[in-house]
Design a protein around this motif. Structure first.
Motif, PDB file in Angstrom:
ATOM      1  N   PHE A  88      24.541   1.859 -13.758  1.00 12.18           N
ATOM      2  CA  PHE A  88      25.674   2.757 -13.377  1.00 12.18           C
ATOM      3  C   PHE A  88      25.578   4.111 -14.217  1.00 12.18           C
ATOM      4  N   ALA A  89      25.280   4.024 -15.522  1.00  5.24           N
ATOM      5  CA  ALA A  89      25.087   5.302 -16.322  1.00  5.24           C
ATOM      6  C   ALA A  89      23.771   6.054 -15.708  1.00  5.24           C
ATOM      7  N   ALA A  90      22.682   5.138 -15.442  1.00  3.23           N
ATOM      8  CA  ALA A  90      21.505   5.661 -15.262  1.00  3.23           C
ATOM      9  C   ALA A  90      21.749   6.575 -13.669  1.00  3.23           C
ATOM     10  N   ASP A  91      22.189   5.904 -12.778  1.00  6.00           N
ATOM     11  CA  ASP A  91      22.678   6.589 -11.613  1.00  6.00           C
ATOM     12  C   ASP A  91      23.323   8.228 -11.651  1.00  6.00           C
ATOM     13  N   ILE A  92      24.283   7.932 -12.738  1.00  7.09           N
ATOM     14  CA  ILE A  92      24.943   9.290 -13.069  1.00  7.09           C
ATOM     15  C   ILE A  92      24.137  10.133 -13.586  1.00  7.09           C
ATOM     16  N   SER A  93      23.232   9.784 -14.580  1.00  2.00           N
ATOM     17  CA  SER A  93      22.297  10.836 -15.174  1.00  2.00           C
ATOM     18  C   SER A  93      21.465  11.257 -14.259  1.00  2.00           C
ATOM     19  N   GLU A  94      20.908  10.472 -13.395  1.00  2.00           N
ATOM     20  CA  GLU A  94      20.060  11.275 -12.337  1.00  2.00           C
ATOM     21  C   GLU A  94      20.598  12.085 -11.411  1.00  2.00           C
ATOM     22  N   GLY A  95      22.208  11.916 -11.099  1.00  2.00           N
ATOM     23  CA  GLY A  95      22.557  12.705 -10.116  1.00  2.00           C
ATOM     24  C   GLY A  95      23.027  14.157 -10.962  1.00  2.00           C
ATOM     25  N   LEU A  96      23.459  13.643 -12.301  1.00  2.00           N
ATOM     26  CA  LEU A  96      23.664  15.011 -13.052  1.00  2.00           C
ATOM     27  C   LEU A  96      22.309  16.049 -12.944  1.00  2.00           C
ATOM     28  N   VAL A  97      21.227  15.516 -13.164  1.00  2.00           N
ATOM     29  CA  VAL A  97      20.221  16.286 -13.247  1.00  2.00           C
ATOM     30  C   VAL A  97      19.662  16.813 -11.760  1.00  2.00           C
ATOM     31  N   PHE A  98      19.894  15.910 -10.861  1.00  2.00           N
ATOM     32  CA  PHE A  98      19.424  16.516  -9.596  1.00  2.00           C
ATOM     33  C   PHE A  98      20.629  17.616  -9.166  1.00  2.00           C
ATOM     34  N   THR A  99      21.655  17.510  -9.453  1.00  2.00           N
ATOM     35  CA  THR A  99      22.725  18.688  -8.975  1.00  2.00           C
ATOM     36  C   THR A  99      22.811  19.590 -10.143  1.00  2.00           C
ATOM     37  N   ASP A 100      22.070  19.605 -11.134  1.00  2.00           N
ATOM     38  CA  ASP A 100      22.083  20.806 -12.355  1.00  2.00           C
ATOM     39  C   ASP A 100      23.619  20.621 -12.855  1.00  2.00           C
ATOM     40  N   SER A 101      24.207  19.592 -12.923  1.00  2.00           N
ATOM     41  CA  SER A 101      25.830  19.669 -13.622  1.00  2.00           C
ATOM     42  C   SER A 101      25.771  19.240 -14.871  1.00  2.00           C
ATOM     43  N   ASN A 102      27.017  19.736 -15.459  1.00  2.00           N
ATOM     44  CA  ASN A 102      27.579  19.517 -16.686  1.00  2.00           C
ATOM     45  C   ASN A 102      28.270  18.274 -16.704  1.00  2.00           C
ATOM     46  N   PHE A 103      29.123  17.954 -15.642  1.00  2.00           N
ATOM     47  CA  PHE A 103      30.147  17.006 -15.544  1.00  2.00           C
ATOM     48  C   PHE A 103      29.963  16.208 -14.186  1.00  2.00           C
ATOM     49  N   TYR A 104      30.280  14.840 -14.127  1.00  2.00           N
ATOM     50  CA  TYR A 104      30.536  14.426 -12.974  1.00  2.00           C
ATOM     51  C   TYR A 104      32.019  14.203 -12.645  1.00  2.00           C
ATOM     52  N   ILE A 105      32.610  13.963 -11.510  1.00  2.00           N
ATOM     53  CA  ILE A 105      33.854  13.756 -11.210  1.00  2.00           C
ATOM     54  C   ILE A 105      34.175  12.384 -10.771  1.00  2.00           C
ATOM     55  N   SER A 106      34.795  11.519 -11.516  1.00  2.00           N
ATOM     56  CA  SER A 106      34.833  10.142 -11.359  1.00  2.00           C
ATOM     57  C   SER A 106      36.352  10.169 -10.525  1.00  2.00           C
ATOM     58  N   ILE A 107      36.249   9.400  -9.355  1.00  2.00           N
ATOM     59  CA  ILE A 107      37.623   9.065  -8.486  1.00  2.00           C
ATOM     60  C   ILE A 107      37.700   7.572  -8.281  1.00  2.00           C
ATOM     61  N   VAL A 108      38.768   6.986  -8.797  1.00  2.00           N
ATOM     62  CA  VAL A 108      38.752   5.584  -9.009  1.00  2.00           C
ATOM     63  C   VAL A 108      40.152   4.948  -8.288  1.00  2.00           C
ATOM     64  N   ASP A 109      39.890   3.942  -7.431  1.00  2.00           N
ATOM     65  CA  ASP A 109      41.388   3.503  -6.932  1.00  2.00           C
ATOM     66  C   ASP A 109      41.799   2.631  -8.161  1.00  2.00           C
ATOM     67  N   LYS A 110      43.359   2.953  -8.454  1.00  2.00           N
ATOM     68  CA  LYS A 110      43.989   2.351  -9.549  1.00  2.00           C
ATOM     69  C   LYS A 110      44.027   0.992  -9.724  1.00  2.00           C
ATOM     70  N   MET A 111      44.097   0.208  -8.526  1.00  2.00           N
ATOM     71  CA  MET A 111      44.069  -1.311  -8.393  1.00  2.00           C
ATOM     72  C   MET A 111      42.954  -1.933  -8.037  1.00  2.00           C
ATOM     73  N   LEU A 112      42.279  -1.329  -7.415  1.00  2.00           N
ATOM     74  CA  LEU A 112      40.859  -1.645  -6.776  1.00  2.00           C
ATOM     75  C   LEU A 112      41.214  -3.008  -6.063  1.00  2.00           C
ATOM     76  N   GLY A 113      42.250  -3.102  -5.315  1.00  2.00           N
ATOM     77  CA  GLY A 113      42.476  -4.181  -4.397  1.00  2.00           C
ATOM     78  C   GLY A 113      43.010  -5.541  -5.167  1.00  2.00           C
ATOM     79  N   GLN A 114      43.090  -5.441  -6.643  1.00  2.00           N
ATOM     80  CA  GLN A 114      43.621  -6.572  -7.250  1.00  2.00           C
ATOM     81  C   GLN A 114      44.880  -6.671  -6.856  1.00  2.00           C
ATOM     82  N   GLY A 115      46.026  -5.736  -6.827  1.00  2.00           N
ATOM     83  CA  GLY A 115      47.299  -5.810  -6.593  1.00  2.00           C
ATOM     84  C   GLY A 115      48.126  -6.018  -7.712  1.00  2.00           C
ATOM     85  N   HIS A 116      47.672  -6.949  -8.445  1.00  2.00           N
ATOM     86  CA  HIS A 116      48.560  -7.591  -9.616  1.00  2.00           C
ATOM     87  C   HIS A 116      48.287  -6.651 -11.072  1.00  2.00           C
ATOM     88  N   ASP A 117      47.256  -6.069 -10.869  1.00  2.00           N
ATOM     89  CA  ASP A 117      46.997  -5.404 -12.326  1.00  2.00           C
ATOM     90  C   ASP A 117      46.461  -3.883 -12.059  1.00  2.00           C
TER      91      ASP A 117
END
Length: 754
Positions: free
Chosen positions: A165-194
């Motif tokens: 997961f970290a390797a994919d992000i590092s590769e993407g940051l290099v390709f896009t010449d980015s200082n940051f990556y934006i992470s958008i995550v679903d709060k429950m991720l389908g678990q419902g109870h947590d």
């Protein structure tokens, strides 16, 4: 308000990671092909390499051949947008590429799409189905940003998957010449109870970023967003967004700028921490130099504590400057939107009291007594119910190693306070009316416990005097009170001070003890607001109605002192000790050095008192001066002769009691200062680095023509009249006691030049 494209570009945040369980695998081989050909080269190469890594050489070759052939077709942009990715067969028919759909390719793809690893590979790189309509607006906005790449995940990465997961992000940051990556995550991720997604962002992601040198701007996509303004760095870095909220893109834009706001200050903090650590290590290796600094500080009357602290501050600033330079482009991008793009912090009013203290701290040092600092120009005293500020030069104020100082009498200006108004916006302001006043905001009036405006009138009537020995007493105790006990040094800093300062304190104690043994009664000096004889002894403690309360800091004091000096130069303020002195009548000759301009035989009173230099006051002779000569004197700044160093300008002529005041004449142009010549003329070649072809000039006052002699000498008498040199069209004239060299065109525009 900046757009999402502008913000991500400026922040260099062109790589996005989305973790959402409501994403679905694309299992139609034709739609997969229609999507694949629209991917960036980055995504295509990532897929092809991953396919090859599984050992499926055939699928790799067929996909690559299809993509290469597809790129060779004659494409229609509008048709491509209308038909792809779902209608790839129809699109190929319209572009004469039906032959690219080989049965073997379709079969290989169909086989791969029932294998979970291939499903995840294609989904992760954007070949997927999004059924939740609430994502469409967000994804459309992100895909419209040039150069932005999105990677998708259906679930929270397991611990074993965090490395890839970290390797994919590092590769993407290099390709896009980015200082940051934006992470958008679903709060429950389908678990419902947590809150599995929230836990991932709050627990796993920060550690992952730290271990891999990654920087993230994180968002929780949720149906129940908490829209409270953040206060901690963790809250700034992890924002919640309402899935079905209105103007979701605007919300993300504001959140991004808020996150950048926190990140830049964290970077500044990290710079200070890193620089402080380097400075600390330098100090541990540098005992020899610190010892030298300590020895020198004692000889200058400065405490070792102050010297080494200032040294350490300097080393920290050295490393900090290098850190800031290395991070310059990063910081510039982060701070670009510190304007209307930032959110309105609802707790700002609660922070107002601290802001007021910070504003005051920029201007004043209210801890001057607790730091055991010696008396210094800019110190503010509370004397007999009023505030006063000490003026003067550092060299005259500091107590030397010998226990002496350059001046015995302190000069102070009275401070008047007034309430602060909202329309007062400049912290330090010069106000010119009937008098020239200096207005300084955020003064902590400790007697009323409120922040007010300090107003200092720059006039002779607002000038007061005090014995330095009384003021010195304020520097030896935490309260800043002018007091000294004849029997005990308790509640003072004396035991902690250097030997020289302890000796100086002992000297003060003996001096005051001797004085008050001889004179028991309190006596006020009419020339001083506080004098050595104005104290009161109670239980063997001498107390004066004086205390130091603050200090006006560096550049603000310098500005105030400059205004005072300008005033002295204009109005002939006599700052010599106002104690009575004995005058004697003399004759004074005033002459400009190296010129024939002078006025002789002026009757003056020469004042003399024991232990002080002789002086005259210009006010007494001013009306006796010739009008033209008076004008020349004013421009030359001779009124400054009445400061405490006035006597240094006066010398006796040989063979008599006549006094001579020689006024130096300065030569300047816009780029350099020329030494004053020893004769009544100066050569053209000495002023101008050019050949003299035309020796003629014209007088400014009547236009008559003159000529330089054969060696190109310019007479000072001619310069006083003002002449324009025909060789280079330069005008030479006298203004404010200096020879000013300007072009003729510029001189015409100067209204203040005679």
């Amino acid at each position: 308000m900046a757009t999402l494209t502008e913000i991500t570009t400026s922040l260099k945040a062109k790589y996005v990671v989305i973790v959402e369980n409501d994403l679905h695998y694309q299992q139609d081989p034709l739609v997969v092909l229609g999507t694949f050909v629209q991917l960036s080269d980055f995504k295509k190469n990532r897929i092809l390499l991953a396919v090859l890594a599984t050992g499926n050489q055939a699928l790799h070759d067929e996909l690559k051949e299809f993509d290469d052939s597809f790129l060779g077709l004659e494409h229609d942009a509008e048709l491509q947008q209308a038909l792809l990715p779902k209608e790839v067969t129809e699109y190929l028919r319209n572009t004469k590429g039906e032959h690219l759909l080989k049965p073997n390719l379709i079969e290989l793809l169909a086989t791969a799409l029932i294998i979970n690893s291939f499903q995840e590979l294609f989904l992760r790189n954007g070949i997927l189905k999004v059924t939740d309509a609430r994502y469409h607006t967000l994804l459309d906005a992100l895909k419209a940003i040039p150069g932005l790449e999105i990677t998708y995940y259906r679930s929270r990465p397991a611990q074993a998957e965090l490395g890839s997961f970290a390797a994919d992000i590092s590769e993407g940051l290099v390709f896009t010449d980015s200082n940051f990556y934006i992470s958008i995550v679903d709060k429950m991720l389908g678990q419902g109870h947590d809150e599995s997604g929230k836990q991932f962002l709050a627990e796993d992601l920060p550690l992952l970023n730290e271990n891999n040198g990654l920087r993230a701007l994180a968002f929780l996509f949720t149906s129940t967003a908490n829209d409270a303004m953040p206060e901690s760095f963790e809250q700034y870095s992890l924002r919640e967004i309402q899935k079905d909220g209105e103007n979701i893109i605007n919300v993300i834009e504001h959140c991004l700028t808020d996150s950048a706001y926190a990140i830049v200050f964290k970077s500044f903090r990290d710079g200070y921490l890193e620089s402080s650590e380097k400075a600390f290590k330098s100090a541990l290796r540098n005992q020899e130099n610190i010892k030298h600094i300590a020895e020198k500080s004692l000889s200058e009357g400065i405490s070792i504590f102050d010297s080494v602290r200032l040294w350490l501050d300097q080393v920290v600033q050295y490393h900090l400057e290098h850190y800031n330079i290395s991070q310059l482009s990063y910081h510039l991008g982060l701070t670009r939107f510190f304007d209307e793009s930032l959110g309105n912090h609802t707790t700002l009013k609660e922070y107002g009291a601290e802001l007021e203290k910070l504003n005051s701290y920029e201007l004043f040092d209210d801890n001057v007594n607790r730091k055991a600092l010696p008396i210094f120009p800019g110190d503010i005293f509370y004397i007999n119910g009023s505030y006063y500020i000490l003026m003067g030069q550092v060299c005259d104020t500091l107590v030397r190693e010998s226990g002496t100082r350059g001046a015995k009498i302190g000069e102070l200006l009275k401070i008047v306070t007034k309430p602060f108004k909202n329309d007062d916006d400049e912290k330090f302001k010069v106000i010119v009316g009937k008098t020239k006043d200096i207005q300084i905001l955020h003064f902590n009036n400790q007697k009323t416990d409120s922040f007010e405006v300090a107003v200092i009138e720059i006039t002779s009537k607002n000038t007061y005097y005090a014995d330095f020995e009384v003021l010195d007493l304020c520097a030896f105790n935490e309260e800043g009170k002018a007091e000294i006990s004849f029997v005990s040094d308790e509640k003072t800093f004396v035991p902690l001070l250097t030997a020289e300062k302890r000796a100086f304190y002992a000297h003060l104690k003996e001096e005051f003890k001797s004085l008050y043994t001889k004179y028991q009664d309190k006596i006020d000096d009419p020339y001083k607001i506080v004098s050595k004889r104005s104290g009161i002894i109670i239980q063997k403690k001498l107390t004066f109605n004086t205390e130091r309360v603050s200090r006006l800091k560096g550049r603000f004091y310098d500005s105030l002192y400059q205004q005072l000096n300008n005033y002295k130069a204009r109005i002939d303020l006599n700052l010599i000790d106002p104690a009575k002195s004995t005058p004697s009548e003399k004759l004074l000759d005033i002459k400009f050095k190296h010129t024939g301009i002078e006025q002789a035989g002026i009757a003056v009173q020469l004042y003399k008192r024991k232990g002080e230099p002789s002086y005259i006051t210009l006010a007494e002779i001013y009306e006796s001066l010739d009008a033209n000569f008076k004008n020349t004197l004013e421009k030359a700044g001779v009124v400054r002769l009445n400061d405490k160093n006035a006597a240094y300008f006066l010398t006796k002529k040989e063979g008599g009691d006549r006094l001579l005041l020689e006024v130096p004449l300065k030569y300047t142009d816009k780029s350099r200062k020329l030494k004053v010549p020893e004769s009544d003329s100066i050569r053209y070649a000495r002023i101008f680095n050019e050949e003299l072809n035309e020796r003629g000039f014209t007088y400014k006052d009547n236009g008559e023509r003159g000529e330089l002699n054969e060696i190109g000498e310019i007479k000072l008498d001619d310069i006083f009249r003002g002449i324009t040199l025909l060789n280079n069209n330069k005008l030479l004239s006298v203004a404010n006691g200096e020879v000013i060299i300007r072009s003729e065109e510029l001189e015409v525009k100067q209204a203040d030049v005679e």
